[in-house]
Design a protein around this motif. Structure first.
Motif, short mmCIF file in Angstrom:
data_model
loop_
_atom_site.label_atom_id
_atom_site.label_comp_id
_atom_site.label_asym_id
_atom_site.label_seq_id
_atom_site.Cartn_x
_atom_site.Cartn_y
_atom_site.Cartn_z
N LYS A 58 0.92 -1.21 0.02
CA LYS A 58 0.08 0.14 0.17
C LYS A 58 0.94 1.27 -0.08
O LYS A 58 0.58 2.14 -0.52
CB LYS A 58 -0.97 0.04 1.20
CG LYS A 58 -2.01 -0.92 1.03
CD LYS A 58 -2.89 -0.98 2.18
CE LYS A 58 -4.10 -2.01 1.98
NZ LYS A 58 -5.08 -1.91 3.07
N LEU A 59 2.04 1.15 0.73
CA LEU A 59 2.99 2.17 0.74
C LEU A 59 3.35 2.61 -0.54
O LEU A 59 3.67 3.59 -1.06
CB LEU A 59 4.00 2.07 1.72
CG LEU A 59 4.86 3.26 2.07
CD1 LEU A 59 4.10 4.26 2.84
CD2 LEU A 59 6.11 2.62 3.06
N LYS A 78 14.03 2.89 -3.60
CA LYS A 78 15.03 3.83 -3.15
C LYS A 78 14.14 5.07 -2.69
O LYS A 78 14.47 5.91 -1.96
CB LYS A 78 15.95 4.40 -4.40
CG LYS A 78 17.01 3.33 -4.50
CD LYS A 78 18.02 3.64 -5.70
CE LYS A 78 19.00 2.55 -5.66
NZ LYS A 78 20.08 3.17 -6.65
N ASP A 79 12.81 5.28 -3.13
CA ASP A 79 11.99 6.37 -2.53
C ASP A 79 11.22 6.12 -1.43
O ASP A 79 10.64 6.98 -1.13
CB ASP A 79 11.25 6.77 -3.79
CG ASP A 79 9.96 5.82 -4.24
OD1 ASP A 79 10.11 4.58 -4.03
OD2 ASP A 79 9.03 6.09 -4.60
N ILE A 80 11.58 5.08 -0.82
CA ILE A 80 10.88 4.53 0.56
C ILE A 80 12.23 4.52 1.41
O ILE A 80 13.03 3.92 1.29
CB ILE A 80 10.14 3.40 0.37
CG1 ILE A 80 8.85 3.45 -0.46
CG2 ILE A 80 9.60 2.97 2.08
CD1 ILE A 80 8.13 2.30 -0.55
N VAL A 81 11.87 5.20 2.59
CA VAL A 81 13.02 5.15 3.53
C VAL A 81 12.50 4.63 4.83
O VAL A 81 11.18 4.65 5.00
CB VAL A 81 13.58 6.66 3.85
CG1 VAL A 81 14.29 7.37 2.83
CG2 VAL A 81 12.49 7.65 4.42
N THR A 82 13.19 4.26 6.02
CA THR A 82 12.88 3.57 6.94
C THR A 82 13.65 4.16 8.10
O THR A 82 14.66 4.81 7.95
CB THR A 82 13.10 2.16 7.07
OG1 THR A 82 14.72 1.92 6.97
CG2 THR A 82 12.34 1.12 6.16
N GLN A 83 12.86 4.16 9.17
CA GLN A 83 13.39 4.74 10.37
C GLN A 83 13.16 3.77 11.57
O GLN A 83 11.87 3.64 11.93
CB GLN A 83 12.81 6.11 10.59
CG GLN A 83 13.11 6.91 12.01
CD GLN A 83 14.65 7.36 11.99
OE1 GLN A 83 15.06 7.91 10.99
NE2 GLN A 83 15.25 6.92 12.89
N SER A 84 14.31 3.42 12.19
CA SER A 84 13.75 2.50 13.49
C SER A 84 13.28 3.41 14.58
O SER A 84 13.77 4.26 15.01
CB SER A 84 15.04 2.00 13.75
OG SER A 84 14.98 1.16 14.91
N ILE A 85 12.19 3.11 15.06
CA ILE A 85 11.48 3.61 16.20
C ILE A 85 11.55 3.02 17.50
O ILE A 85 11.45 3.35 18.32
CB ILE A 85 10.17 4.08 15.77
CG1 ILE A 85 9.28 2.88 15.62
CG2 ILE A 85 9.95 5.17 14.82
CD1 ILE A 85 7.77 3.37 15.39
N MET A 86 11.80 1.55 17.55
CA MET A 86 12.01 0.89 18.80
C MET A 86 12.50 -0.65 18.12
O MET A 86 12.40 -1.00 16.95
CB MET A 86 10.69 0.72 19.46
CG MET A 86 9.71 -0.04 18.79
SD MET A 86 8.10 0.00 19.88
CE MET A 86 8.57 -1.06 21.38
#
Length: 124
Positions: A58-59, A78-86
């Motif tokens: 969906k993203l 490449k146009d999707i980034v991840t950020q670790s939140i926990m």
């Protein structure tokens, strides 16, 4: 969402569609929604529940703006980034007389060999 430090987030308005796996919906999501409401009171949030793989799809096609889910075990565009939140530890729970006992190192090593967890590996 990554914003510059001089961004006036309070003036943001419109719809923010956030995909979320079940465990997040009862965990960190309620507090995150409170923070969004305080920081951007004009923003309307919509929670889209789903499994991790569904949310990634969906993203990619733009049906949701962000997703809170497990770290994917596959490469993202490449146009999707991840950020670790926990991070959360995984534990195995079984009866004392069950097939998985702490003293059996072979079973532990088998479980460790299939990490990192991949949504494709989980079948219910």
């Amino acid at each position: 969402m990554q914003l510059s430090t001089d961004t006036d987030i309070a003036s943001y308005y419109g719809q923010l569609r956030i995909g979320s796996i079940n465990s997040v919906q009862v965990g960190i999501l309620p507090e995150a929604l409170k923070a969004i409401t305080l920081l951007a009171p004009l923003m309307q949030t919509e929670i889209v529940p789903g499994r991790a793989v569904e949310l990634f799809e969906k993203l990619e096609v733009g049906e949701i703006d962000a997703a809170i889910t497990i770290q994917p075990a596959f490469a993202l565009p490449k146009d999707i980034v991840t950020q670790s939140i926990m991070t959360e530890p995984y534990v195995l729970i079984s009866p004392k007389n069950g097939p998985f006992i702490a003293s059996d190192k072979r079973l532990s090593s088998i479980l460790l060999s299939i990490t990192p967890y991949s949504p494709q590996q989980a079948q219910r």
